[in-house]
Design a protein around this motif. Sequence first.
Motif, PDB file in Angstrom:
ATOM      1  N   UNK A  35      78.319  80.288  39.111  1.00 58.08           N
ATOM      2  CA  UNK A  35      78.889  79.439  38.069  1.00 58.08           C
ATOM      3  C   UNK A  35      78.009  79.386  36.838  1.00 58.08           C
ATOM      4  N   UNK A  37      75.963  81.006  34.058  1.00 55.21           N
ATOM      5  CA  UNK A  37      76.215  82.326  33.481  1.00 55.21           C
ATOM      6  C   UNK A  37      74.995  82.883  32.758  1.00 55.21           C
ATOM      7  N   UNK A  92      88.966  69.820  30.451  1.00 58.50           N
ATOM      8  CA  UNK A  92      90.252  70.407  30.826  1.00 58.50           C
ATOM      9  C   UNK A  92      91.369  69.775  30.000  1.00 58.50           C
ATOM     10  N   UNK A  97      88.471  74.294  26.863  1.00 61.99           N
ATOM     11  CA  UNK A  97      88.106  75.502  27.614  1.00 61.99           C
ATOM     12  C   UNK A  97      89.060  76.621  27.237  1.00 61.99           C
ATOM     13  N   UNK A  98      88.505  77.716  26.690  1.00 60.65           N
ATOM     14  CA  UNK A  98      89.336  78.899  26.432  1.00 60.65           C
ATOM     15  C   UNK A  98      88.920  79.999  27.391  1.00 60.65           C
ATOM     16  N   UNK A  99      87.932  80.813  27.059  1.00 60.71           N
ATOM     17  CA  UNK A  99      87.586  81.866  28.016  1.00 60.71           C
ATOM     18  C   UNK A  99      86.822  81.296  29.195  1.00 60.71           C
ATOM     19  N   UNK A 100      86.110  80.201  28.980  1.00 60.10           N
ATOM     20  CA  UNK A 100      85.433  79.520  30.074  1.00 60.10           C
ATOM     21  C   UNK A 100      84.024  79.989  30.362  1.00 60.10           C
ATOM     22  N   UNK A 101      83.536  80.979  29.614  1.00 59.99           N
ATOM     23  CA  UNK A 101      82.216  81.526  29.939  1.00 59.99           C
ATOM     24  C   UNK A 101      81.117  80.546  29.574  1.00 59.99           C
ATOM     25  N   UNK A 103      81.526  77.341  29.405  1.00 57.02           N
ATOM     26  CA  UNK A 103      81.892  76.015  29.911  1.00 57.02           C
ATOM     27  C   UNK A 103      80.875  75.411  30.885  1.00 57.02           C
ATOM     28  N   UNK A 104      80.425  76.148  31.905  1.00 60.36           N
ATOM     29  CA  UNK A 104      79.457  75.514  32.807  1.00 60.36           C
ATOM     30  C   UNK A 104      78.222  74.996  32.079  1.00 60.36           C
ATOM     31  N   UNK A 106      77.910  74.204  28.955  1.00 62.17           N
ATOM     32  CA  UNK A 106      78.304  73.095  28.085  1.00 62.17           C
ATOM     33  C   UNK A 106      78.372  71.799  28.868  1.00 62.17           C
ATOM     34  N   UNK A 134      79.377  78.714  21.664  1.00 69.68           N
ATOM     35  CA  UNK A 134      80.747  79.020  22.072  1.00 69.68           C
ATOM     36  C   UNK A 134      81.362  79.858  20.972  1.00 69.68           C
ATOM     37  N   UNK A 135      82.066  80.903  21.313  1.00 66.00           N
ATOM     38  CA  UNK A 135      82.669  81.764  20.305  1.00 66.00           C
ATOM     39  C   UNK A 135      84.178  81.555  20.226  1.00 66.00           C
ATOM     40  N   UNK A 136      84.737  80.945  21.262  1.00 68.17           N
ATOM     41  CA  UNK A 136      86.195  80.849  21.331  1.00 68.17           C
ATOM     42  C   UNK A 136      86.756  79.584  20.682  1.00 68.17           C
ATOM     43  N   UNK A 137      86.148  78.431  20.982  1.00 70.37           N
ATOM     44  CA  UNK A 137      86.824  77.183  20.641  1.00 70.37           C
ATOM     45  C   UNK A 137      86.480  76.653  19.259  1.00 70.37           C
TER      46      UNK A 137
ATOM     47  N   UNK B  22      87.601  77.234  35.787  1.00 66.38           N
ATOM     48  CA  UNK B  22      86.542  77.485  34.814  1.00 66.38           C
ATOM     49  C   UNK B  22      85.623  76.279  34.711  1.00 66.38           C
ATOM     50  N   UNK B  25      83.309  76.159  37.586  1.00 76.16           N
ATOM     51  CA  UNK B  25      82.321  77.228  37.676  1.00 76.16           C
ATOM     52  C   UNK B  25      82.664  78.280  38.709  1.00 76.16           C
ATOM     53  N   UNK B 241      88.001  86.928  31.438  1.00 75.84           N
ATOM     54  CA  UNK B 241      87.310  87.633  30.357  1.00 75.84           C
ATOM     55  C   UNK B 241      86.593  86.616  29.494  1.00 75.84           C
ATOM     56  N   UNK B 479      91.553  84.307  27.407  1.00 77.06           N
ATOM     57  CA  UNK B 479      91.013  82.972  27.170  1.00 77.06           C
ATOM     58  C   UNK B 479      91.770  82.257  26.073  1.00 77.06           C
TER      59      UNK B 479
END
Lengths: 154, 767
Positions: A35, A37, A92, A97-101, A103-104, A106, A134-137, B22, B25, B241, B479
Amino acid sequence: MIQARLRINSETYDIPIEPQETLLDVLREKLGLTGTKKGCETGECGACTVLIDGKAFNSCLVLAATVQGREILTIEGIGRAEKLHPLQAAFIERGAIQCGFCTPGMIITAKSLVDEGQERSREEILESMSGNLCRCTGYIKIIEAIMSVIEKTK
Amino acid sequence: MKKQDNSYEIGKRRYGTDSIVKALGCADFLADIKLPQMLYGKILRSPLPHAQILNMDTSKAEQLPGVKAVITAKDTPGIRFRTYFDVPGNKLALENEKVRFVGDEIAAVAAIDEEIALEALDLIRVDYKELPAVYDPEEAMRPGAPQIHAEAANNISYYIKREFGSVEEGFKDSDYIFENRFETSAVSHGFLETVGCIAQFDLSSNLTVWLSTQNPFHLRRQLAYIANIPEARIKVKGLHIGGGFGGKTAMLPLEPICIFLARKSGKPVKIINTREEQLSTGRIRYPMTIELKTGVKKDGRLVARQARVITDNGAYDNKGASITTQGTCERFIQLYRVPNIQFEIHVVFTNKQWGDSFRGRGAPQGIFAIESQMDIIAEGLRMDPAELRLKNVNLPGEINPAGNRITSCALRECIEKVVAESGWKEKRGKRNNRGIGMACVIHTGGGAALYGRGNFSAALIRADQDGTFHLITGETDIGQGTNIMLSQIVAEVLRVPIERIKVAKADTDSMLPSLGTWGSRITYTAGNAVLAAARDLRQQLFWLASEMLGENIEKLDANEGKIFVRGQEGEKSVSVTETISEGIGKKGIPLMGKGYFEDKNVIPRDPRTGCGNPYPTWHFGCQAAEVEVDPETGKVAIVNLVAAHDLGRAINPMGAEGQIEGAVMQGTGCALFEELKWEKGRIVNPNFRDYKMPTFSDIFPIKTILVESEDPDGPFGAKGIGEAGIVPTTTAIVNAIYDAVGVRITSLPITPEKIFSALRRKACTQK
């Protein structure tokens, strides 16, 4: 090889580790706790954040051998599907949360702020979180989620 | 299509499918996968920007204990590829004659752990003959410049000149002509999850490849081509991804390299880029130089646009030609109404990282030129920049000089809403270090029929006896939230709670053929396919229910998981779950909704003229940024940003906001902070400390306005939104800076140094 004893998510693990192994690699490769990353390995993105005795650390910069006996908390240890941590629920619900990478990391960093209980301004919270990329949100919904939990905890 | 007042799911704010896993985790990303006996692969890359490979000796590396395979070009079929096509190109997975950029792949090692693999790389001896290198595309085009590819004279990869109408006539007809030059920078996608691959051959030589990819089917095709393995023997498994932004659509050399290592070692191999590798050797957004000459009438009407674009292709061919032509230069035809357009493109090799698609696919570069110049024109004509844009605004139903047809279009409304919500009139023109600027966007709203293919998508929905539904498409959620959006469409049609819709994971063995996630196409194309599949399934369920209820199918309706006789919901109804049971359990018939969408209006682009209509629909938008500039330091703070985007219909408003907010911040980073820097061909800032992406400390209020023009052909009127948010942001900021302090930055990024120097120059000239 060192025979190490690590306390992770309230469980004790006795495992052999190399002295130069980072806590991040031990968690992910030796204990299957994936979990947390790996985003940069140089302490610049925060994706590997764990709590050590309640404080947020980039686990890619921590040597596992040096944190024996400390209480380590990873994302796997803060909530379950049946009982989400309020931060997990807020992330949630608010679309944080978008890609979620990221998230943990954060959620773990935010947890350390929430648990601290200190009175902090929004600017201080933003600065405290600024080690988590974060690059997504675009961060907007993430800070809303965190602030909502901090408000409730007051 | 009329807006439904009684929508069940459409318009509901929904969090993404898999948000829970997500947050817990336990979402599996590529790096999380571990296979028994898995080896770790590392790639040996050229330390030189341009050199001949004289000799390579891998013997010492092969002998290192723990090393299970060392490969060079001779261990590969040696097929030169172009990544996005299974056609010949100029890149080998492992180069053997020449290296052309720092980072070029030449050998690879698989070992029992990463440390041994890295040690083995050090033991590979390579003798190079260094060649002169060239880094600037204009220099690379000059006679006498180092030749990077033998077949590309003057290092020109691609040249084209196209004209629509007559710019010569247009300029004669103009009252004023403006000529400006713009330069864009090299930026990285910056996804938090770096690229990687896991490859495994089973004992019957079938290959499974795990990838973080936006495009599993396409990758399978490309890998089959490069590795010379029949496509049927390859299975590509997609995972969660960690961000794509266009950088995970096309094959990377790392992927076939991983396959070759797996083949040679007979074991599964995992290769993951470190962040340093990702930033220093990964593909980048194509930097461009754009000279734009525009003629206007004194009332502001655009008459002619002439552009000369030089694209820095980097060392190898990927999509430089298509991105520059379609993504960048076609915007000169598409944004606003212009009767005469000409563009001339040189795509030029340099000894640097090669480029790739990057959110917006060339449009950010084109819009930077167009929208910066619109403000220059507005000032020249003493017009409000918003008024000038409204004067030339695109209108629904128009066909432009290249034959592209606009269907739904609310650009006017976007501009007007931005003016109203941003305080435009009050804030503009003060020149007191605080200013406001705007920029607009036209972008693909449903992908395109490109590269000789159509524009299609397919969907299957399987009903299961527990009352849940399994949605199978070919499309990939990277995502951005396409899975939940497609689920909402199913739930809307079947009128069942959204929790009952499950989305199948990407797997080329079991998913449907698809074109992939790019071009903001999923909402429109996959949305339409899913809509058709849901309607098909609804008919099947209604047919069963009509039998169960003994009622005419025309009398039936559905809501909240029940099918009933209209007006008799209490008395004459069956649950959807019961209905499915009746079908599958009792009658033994499978209940599968099947849907297919193809853009039937495609007019393929004529290669002679460049005219055609490969695009089904267009997204429009307008953003206004308010900035504050510190004249002592040149530092720019963004006070707020208002973004109005015409996405046809917001199926998931929360998802759409998330896309706009994320894109705006990414665009802000590209505008103000991010730049890959080279010294003698080597990237000197391949880490997040020195390649500065926006952090929490950089955020500002973003007001998103979702404008719904209700596209006649989009599912429930919806169009795409994934990319458009990034396209105008940089230019809105540039224009706002001009409004604040009167200096115009025409080369990206906008650094404090550039603003400070420009302010000094301005002060000097004014004296």
